[in-house]
Write a protein that holds these residues in place. Structure first.
Motif, PDB file in Angstrom:
ATOM      1  N   VAL A   1       0.706  -0.739  -0.348  1.00 10.25           N
ATOM      2  CA  VAL A   1      -0.364   0.416   0.334  1.00 10.25           C
ATOM      3  C   VAL A   1       1.244   0.920  -0.173  1.00 10.25           C
ATOM      4  O   VAL A   1       1.707   1.431   0.367  1.00 10.25           O
ATOM      5  N   LEU A   2       0.490   2.750  -0.578  1.00  7.11           N
ATOM      6  CA  LEU A   2       1.351   3.575  -1.060  1.00  7.11           C
ATOM      7  C   LEU A   2      -0.427   4.809  -0.809  1.00  7.11           C
ATOM      8  O   LEU A   2      -0.459   4.945  -1.320  1.00  7.11           O
ATOM      9  N   VAL A   3       0.864   5.445   0.210  1.00  5.39           N
ATOM     10  CA  VAL A   3       0.183   6.143   0.119  1.00  5.39           C
ATOM     11  C   VAL A   3       0.268   8.222  -0.395  1.00  5.39           C
ATOM     12  O   VAL A   3       1.594   8.191   0.308  1.00  5.39           O
ATOM     13  N   LEU A   4      -0.251   8.449  -1.224  1.00  6.74           N
ATOM     14  CA  LEU A   4       0.131   9.272  -2.007  1.00  6.74           C
ATOM     15  C   LEU A   4      -0.511  10.510  -2.305  1.00  6.74           C
ATOM     16  O   LEU A   4      -1.280  10.537  -2.360  1.00  6.74           O
ATOM     17  N   ASP A   5       0.558  11.926  -2.130  1.00 11.31           N
ATOM     18  CA  ASP A   5       0.296  13.279  -2.185  1.00 11.31           C
ATOM     19  C   ASP A   5      -0.598  13.664  -3.459  1.00 11.31           C
ATOM     20  O   ASP A   5      -0.035  12.913  -4.151  1.00 11.31           O
ATOM     21  N   CYS A   6      -1.777  13.783  -3.586  1.00  8.85           N
ATOM     22  CA  CYS A   6      -1.736  14.093  -5.029  1.00  8.85           C
ATOM     23  C   CYS A   6      -3.521  15.296  -4.971  1.00  8.85           C
ATOM     24  O   CYS A   6      -4.544  14.998  -4.083  1.00  8.85           O
ATOM     25  N   LEU A   7      -3.069  16.034  -4.840  1.00 10.54           N
ATOM     26  CA  LEU A   7      -4.146  18.114  -4.585  1.00 10.54           C
ATOM     27  C   LEU A   7      -5.084  18.103  -5.228  1.00 10.54           C
ATOM     28  O   LEU A   7      -6.327  17.404  -4.623  1.00 10.54           O
ATOM     29  N   ARG A   8      -5.347  17.745  -6.930  1.00 13.14           N
ATOM     30  CA  ARG A   8      -6.137  17.973  -7.689  1.00 13.14           C
ATOM     31  C   ARG A   8      -5.391  17.421  -9.063  1.00 13.14           C
ATOM     32  O   ARG A   8      -4.586  16.394  -9.339  1.00 13.14           O
ATOM     33  N   PHE A   9      -6.662  17.665  -9.759  1.00 12.87           N
ATOM     34  CA  PHE A   9      -6.451  17.315 -11.586  1.00 12.87           C
ATOM     35  C   PHE A   9      -5.263  18.253 -12.019  1.00 12.87           C
ATOM     36  O   PHE A   9      -4.307  17.444 -12.844  1.00 12.87           O
ATOM     37  N   LYS A  10      -5.488  19.406 -11.683  1.00 15.00           N
ATOM     38  CA  LYS A  10      -3.988  20.484 -12.454  1.00 15.00           C
ATOM     39  C   LYS A  10      -3.029  20.539 -11.962  1.00 15.00           C
ATOM     40  O   LYS A  10      -2.902  20.424 -10.564  1.00 15.00           O
ATOM     41  N   GLU A  11      -2.012  21.665 -12.498  1.00 12.59           N
ATOM     42  CA  GLU A  11      -0.834  20.447 -11.788  1.00 12.59           C
ATOM     43  C   GLU A  11      -0.333  21.922 -10.640  1.00 12.59           C
ATOM     44  O   GLU A  11      -1.427  22.776 -10.704  1.00 12.59           O
TER      45      GLU A  11
END
Ligand SMILES: [Zn+2]
Ligand SMILES: [Zn+2]
Ligand SMILES: [Zn+2]
Length: 256
Positions: A189-199
């Protein structure tokens, strides 16, 4: 190992104050995100990653009884401002170990100067035993939980990602250095940062996160630190198999 997502929201939390967008007005509880934090329970140890600004609410919501250790990723307000709220645990169990890298400690000692250079002695102050972690230098929590601190890059700030056995938690980053990539392979399992679709200049966004996931090939990935641009139900359908948006209260209880 049991993982409990105490918070999965970006620094403002979701809903964002004053916003009337589709996510901020959604009645789906998965669209209501406290500031990021995760609780890890394994081998009789209970470990918290980050004392978020919402720590008190998260601890009450999940009926947290005790902690064995706190790990800090970096000293930004959303990850650290709940530190004072460890006090009820101190009152019951005494001082609590807190791990952070040297850079974070410098800022934590300044922000919480009253804790580390108290002007009075006696009750009422958080009781912290400070431990400094160094990327690449592993340690153990109890007999069964091996922890490897790894360095990721958050704008210009080095941040600590933590690997626990075959689970890793990597938030607040826009870049994973090559030497850290090797430390994030063969994960369940990896929990990874991901704010949104836009860079974004200091966080991963969906396409960039998926590039890393394709290279690292964890068995499952949960995305976190999510902004109000993401509507859980609608946008979950846009992710490939094995990748999901995490949400507050999600529990992963598995053989890893
Ligand atoms: Zn953050
Ligand atoms: Zn909004
Ligand atoms: Zn941050």
């Amino acid at each position: 190992m049991k993982l409990t997502f105490l918070g999965t929201g970006t620094s403002t939390g979701v809903p964002s104050i004053g916003c009337e967008c589709e996510t901020c007005t959604s009645v789906d509880p998965r669209d209501q995100r406290l500031r990021v934090s995760v609780l890890i329970e394994h081998g009789g140890q209970t470990v918290l990653v980050d004392t978020s600004s919402d720590f008190r609410q998260q601890a009450l919501r999940h009926k947290l009884k005790r902690l064995d250790l706190v790990l800090i990723t970096h000293c930004h307000a959303d990850h650290i401002f709940g530190l004072d709220d460890i006090r009820p645990l101190n009152f019951r169990y005494g001082s609590l170990g807190v791990c952070a890298n040297e850079r974070a400690w410098k800022d934590i000692r300044r922000i919480f100067q009253y804790v580390f250079e108290p002007t009075y002695f006696g009750g009422g102050l958080p009781q912290v035993v400070a431990h400094t972690v160094v990327a690449g230098a592993p340690f153990s929590i109890g007999p069964d939980l091996r922890v490897m601190p790894l360095e990721v890059i958050h704008g210009r700030l080095p941040v600590i990602a933590y690997r626990f056995n075959d689970f890793a938690y990597a938030t607040d980053l826009n870049e994973i250095p090559p030497e850290t990539m090797d430390g994030l392979r063969d994960l369940d399992v990896l929990v990874l940062d991901c704010l949104r679709f836009k860079e974004h200049p200091t966080h991963l966004w969906v396409d960039r996160a998926l590039e890393y996931i394709r290279e690292l090939k964890p068995r499952r990935t949960y995305l976190t630190h999510i902004a109000h641009d993401v509507l859980h139900e609608r946008d979950s359908a846009k992710l490939p198999d094995g990748v999901e948006f995490a949400y507050d209260g999600l529990v992963i209880n598995d053989e890893f």
